[in-house]
Each structure stands twice: as C-alpha cells, then as structure tokens.
Design a protein around this motif. Structure first.
Motif, PDB file in Angstrom:
ATOM      1  N   CYS A  56      -4.701   3.103  -4.191  1.00 11.09           N
ATOM      2  CA  CYS A  56      -4.306   1.805  -3.635  1.00 11.09           C
ATOM      3  C   CYS A  56      -5.108   0.670  -4.260  1.00 11.09           C
ATOM      4  O   CYS A  56      -4.566  -0.382  -4.599  1.00 11.09           O
ATOM      5  CB  CYS A  56      -4.481   1.812  -2.116  1.00 11.09           C
ATOM      6  SG  CYS A  56      -3.287   2.828  -1.233  1.00 11.09           S
ATOM      7  N   LYS A  57      -6.388   0.882  -4.400  1.00 12.81           N
ATOM      8  CA  LYS A  57      -7.243  -0.117  -5.043  1.00 12.81           C
ATOM      9  C   LYS A  57      -6.784  -0.373  -6.474  1.00 12.81           C
ATOM     10  O   LYS A  57      -6.663  -1.524  -6.909  1.00 12.81           O
ATOM     11  CB  LYS A  57      -8.687   0.377  -5.027  1.00 12.81           C
ATOM     12  CG  LYS A  57      -9.676  -0.480  -5.826  1.00 12.81           C
ATOM     13  CD  LYS A  57      -9.905  -1.817  -5.163  1.00 12.81           C
ATOM     14  CE  LYS A  57     -11.023  -2.569  -5.872  1.00 12.81           C
ATOM     15  NZ  LYS A  57     -11.271  -3.903  -5.261  1.00 12.81           N
ATOM     16  N   GLY A  84       0.808  -1.203   0.000  1.00 14.56           N
ATOM     17  CA  GLY A  84       0.000   0.000   0.000  1.00 14.56           C
ATOM     18  C   GLY A  84       0.838   1.247   0.000  1.00 14.56           C
ATOM     19  O   GLY A  84       1.997   1.252  -0.434  1.00 14.56           O
ATOM     20  N   THR A 142      -3.397  -2.995  -0.634  1.00 15.10           N
ATOM     21  CA  THR A 142      -4.409  -3.359   0.356  1.00 15.10           C
ATOM     22  C   THR A 142      -4.676  -2.284   1.402  1.00 15.10           C
ATOM     23  O   THR A 142      -5.515  -2.480   2.273  1.00 15.10           O
ATOM     24  CB  THR A 142      -3.999  -4.651   1.088  1.00 15.10           C
ATOM     25  OG1 THR A 142      -2.667  -4.497   1.607  1.00 15.10           O
ATOM     26  CG2 THR A 142      -4.043  -5.839   0.143  1.00 15.10           C
ATOM     27  N   GLY A 143      -3.965  -1.147   1.334  1.00 18.02           N
ATOM     28  CA  GLY A 143      -4.258  -0.141   2.343  1.00 18.02           C
ATOM     29  C   GLY A 143      -3.369   1.076   2.268  1.00 18.02           C
ATOM     30  O   GLY A 143      -2.388   1.125   1.522  1.00 18.02           O
ATOM     31  N   ILE A 144      -3.723   2.072   3.080  1.00 22.31           N
ATOM     32  CA  ILE A 144      -3.000   3.329   3.148  1.00 22.31           C
ATOM     33  C   ILE A 144      -2.573   3.590   4.580  1.00 22.31           C
ATOM     34  O   ILE A 144      -3.332   3.334   5.522  1.00 22.31           O
ATOM     35  CB  ILE A 144      -3.869   4.496   2.625  1.00 22.31           C
ATOM     36  CG1 ILE A 144      -3.075   5.812   2.619  1.00 22.31           C
ATOM     37  CG2 ILE A 144      -5.165   4.639   3.432  1.00 22.31           C
ATOM     38  CD1 ILE A 144      -3.800   6.948   1.899  1.00 22.31           C
ATOM     39  N   ALA A 159     -12.725   3.455   2.936  1.00 22.94           N
ATOM     40  CA  ALA A 159     -11.738   2.435   2.568  1.00 22.94           C
ATOM     41  C   ALA A 159     -12.374   1.054   2.463  1.00 22.94           C
ATOM     42  O   ALA A 159     -12.041   0.272   1.558  1.00 22.94           O
ATOM     43  CB  ALA A 159     -10.607   2.416   3.592  1.00 22.94           C
ATOM     44  N   TYR A 214     -13.762   0.061  -0.734  1.00 21.00           N
ATOM     45  CA  TYR A 214     -12.773  -0.232  -1.767  1.00 21.00           C
ATOM     46  C   TYR A 214     -11.907  -1.443  -1.402  1.00 21.00           C
ATOM     47  O   TYR A 214     -10.914  -1.718  -2.073  1.00 21.00           O
ATOM     48  CB  TYR A 214     -11.883   0.994  -2.006  1.00 21.00           C
ATOM     49  CG  TYR A 214     -12.565   2.081  -2.799  1.00 21.00           C
ATOM     50  CD1 TYR A 214     -12.361   2.197  -4.175  1.00 21.00           C
ATOM     51  CD2 TYR A 214     -13.434   2.978  -2.186  1.00 21.00           C
ATOM     52  CE1 TYR A 214     -12.993   3.191  -4.915  1.00 21.00           C
ATOM     53  CE2 TYR A 214     -14.072   3.978  -2.919  1.00 21.00           C
ATOM     54  CZ  TYR A 214     -13.851   4.070  -4.281  1.00 21.00           C
ATOM     55  OH  TYR A 214     -14.502   5.056  -5.010  1.00 21.00           O
ATOM     56  N   GLN A 228     -10.004  -1.797   1.219  1.00 21.20           N
ATOM     57  CA  GLN A 228      -8.717  -1.323   1.715  1.00 21.20           C
ATOM     58  C   GLN A 228      -8.741  -1.154   3.235  1.00 21.20           C
ATOM     59  O   GLN A 228      -9.798  -1.048   3.848  1.00 21.20           O
ATOM     60  CB  GLN A 228      -8.359   0.021   1.071  1.00 21.20           C
ATOM     61  CG  GLN A 228      -8.276  -0.023  -0.444  1.00 21.20           C
ATOM     62  CD  GLN A 228      -7.122  -0.852  -0.955  1.00 21.20           C
ATOM     63  OE1 GLN A 228      -5.964  -0.601  -0.615  1.00 21.20           O
ATOM     64  NE2 GLN A 228      -7.413  -1.850  -1.783  1.00 21.20           N
ATOM     65  N   ILE A 262      -6.795   6.261  -1.385  1.00 24.20           N
ATOM     66  CA  ILE A 262      -7.424   4.946  -1.207  1.00 24.20           C
ATOM     67  C   ILE A 262      -7.827   4.383  -2.568  1.00 24.20           C
ATOM     68  O   ILE A 262      -7.632   3.190  -2.851  1.00 24.20           O
ATOM     69  CB  ILE A 262      -8.638   5.057  -0.262  1.00 24.20           C
ATOM     70  CG1 ILE A 262      -8.158   5.243   1.186  1.00 24.20           C
ATOM     71  CG2 ILE A 262      -9.535   3.817  -0.378  1.00 24.20           C
ATOM     72  CD1 ILE A 262      -9.263   5.590   2.163  1.00 24.20           C
TER      73      ILE A 262
END
Length: 290
Positions: free
Chosen positions: A130-131, A101, A136-138, A169, A172, A174, A127
């Motif tokens: 990231c998608k 991420g 998978t995340g921020i 998140a 999405y 995330q 976010i």
C-alpha cells in the motif's frame, strides 16, 4: 395556489428525484451536506477489469476513488517488484482516480497460532505494498468468534492483532481499516468490545451496512456505539436494492460531519457496470445533497 397547480408541482418534484430515490426519507436530502466522496470496491463490479480498464471506467463513471480487492484482474499484489509497484503508483497519479488502498482477506480469530501469525505477517507485507503504490491503508476483517473458544479470549486476540498490525501500519503512514464483517463479529456490540481493547490510533472501523446494524437497540444506537472509531472508508451496497435505511444512515454520518469515502461494494450483475456506477453516483449525490 390552486389544487391543480399544487398537484403539478408535487409530481414534477417527485419525477426529478427519480423513482429509486423515493425510498429515502426527505430529511436525508435536506440535512445532508456534500462532504462525503463516492468510490468503488472492486468486488464485484471491477473484479475482471485490469488496472488501465479499472481506472478508465472509474473516470468515465465519475467515481474517483477505489479500494483494490485481492485476487482480482488488476493484479496489484505483493508479487509485484519495485518497478511494477512504481508503475501502479504512477498510473493512479496520472489519473483522476485515488487509490485508497487494499481490500484484503486477512483475519485474526483463528485459535491456531500458526494461522494467526500467517495472517498478521501477511498483513504487514500488504501494508508495505500500500505504501509503495501510494495508497493510504489496508482493509482487514475480524472475522469470527469460533465455537469452543471463550468469546472474551477471541476478542482479546483480535484486538491484540489489530494493535500489532496497527503499530506497523503507522510506521508506514497507513491505516488499518477493520470491516464490520464476519459471523458474530459483525454484530456491533462485539465490534465495540474489540475496539475497547484497541490502543493503536491507526486502526479504524469501516462501517459495512449489514443487516445486523438494525438489531436492537437499532441503527442509531449501534452507529453511535462505535462512531468514535470510524476511519475514512464505508462500504455500501446498491442504494436502490434491498431495504437498508440509507437515508437514515447518511443523516447519521452528516451529524458527525463525516468526510470520508463511501465505497460501493456491489452485489448485482448489471449488463453495463459503468452505467450502473453512474446511476449509483446519482443516488449518492441525492443522499448527500450534492
């Protein structure tokens, strides 16, 4: 067994562990399990590597997870169009390296509502990034308790912001990874107070190995006070620099069967950063008993 034979075995064992590893308690090696994974935060060792170089160097070092830091040479930012985002995703998919991420600088403590809103909306845009790149995340920060504002008010504001971006998140797929960071907010009682008001399950704590972790009542109690909110990333510094009790920390993570990523957020300036990453991987494997 003769004394000379016993001395020889002791010396051989010590040498095999390596001098840097001797700072870790022996029980950390015997109790830990090889379930955690080792990766890199591009701050500082990957800051000037473009994306192909970053992926290649991580593969050479055997460090197969990466958190991309904002404003670094890899250039993975929201300015990328759909085609460019797909290319980033494919680069990681075609490699051995997992893109975990994004490491942002978004923070939610400002008493200025316009500044706060800018940080929240910026988080949402990253976010989406990231998608799009298959992450998978921020990572975000609290990042202060401003003077002149009641502590409780800022804590509630930060928690409410986490809830807003956390809900976004989740839509999405995330995570919002909250780094234990910032003046006062990196003290674990304050982080605990924030998370007691967080209701979104997509918001998780990223342990950050700060000196404040050792404040009274000590590492174990501070760790236990927030462990129920841990996510899938932890930030560490060089295992053979400073005096942070990594042996004790890894024993605590092993006790909760932690299976996430331990990410090297280095501070030193080695001449050969790939070799330095390999060295840290060796120490990580010793800590986990791998």
């Amino acid at each position: 067994m003769s004394n000379s034979r016993r001395d020889f075995l002791h010396k051989t064992t010590a040498a095999s562990l390596g001098l840097a590893a001797l700072q870790f308690p022996i029980d950390a090696f015997s109790k830990a399990k090889p379930q955690m994974k080792f990766g890199l935060v591009t701050y500082q060792w990957g800051r000037d590597w473009d994306l192909p170089t970053l992926i290649s160097n991580c593969e050479k070092a055997g460090v197969l997870g990466v958190e991309l830091r904002t404003e670094h040479a890899h250039g993975v930012e929201t300015s990328l169009n759909a085609r460019e985002r797909a290319e980033v995703k494919k680069r990681f998919k075609d490699s051995k390296v997992t893109c975990l991420g994004y490491g942002s600088n978004f923070e939610y403590h400002s008493p200025d509502p316009d500044v706060l809103r800018k940080n929240i909306e910026g988080t949402k845009e990253y976010i989406k990034l990231c998608k799009d790149i298959g992450a998978t995340g921020i990572k975000v920060k609290p990042n202060n308790l401003p003077e002149g504002v009641p502590k409780e008010k800022t804590i509630s504001q930060i928690a409410a912001s986490f809830n807003e971006v956390g809900k976004f998140a989740a839509d999405y797929g995330q995570l919002v990874r909250v780094e234990v960071h910032g003046h006062l907010t990196q003290e674990l009682p304050n982080m605990k107070a924030i998370f007691e008001q967080v209701t979104e399950s997509a918001v998780k704590i990223c342990w950050n190995c700060n000196e404040e972790d050792l404040l009274p009542p000590g590492l174990e109690e501070n760790f236990n006070s927030v462990k129920k909110w841990f996510g899938d990333t932890v930030h560490v510094r060089e295992f053979n620099e400073g005096d942070y009790p990594y042996g004790e920390l890894f024993t605590l993570f092993n006790a909760i069967n932690y299976e996430g990523w331990i990410l090297m957020e280095a501070r030193t300036e080695p001449a050969d950063r790939v070799a330095a990453l390999k060295e840290q991987l060796v120490l990580f494997n010793q800590l986990t008993g791998a």
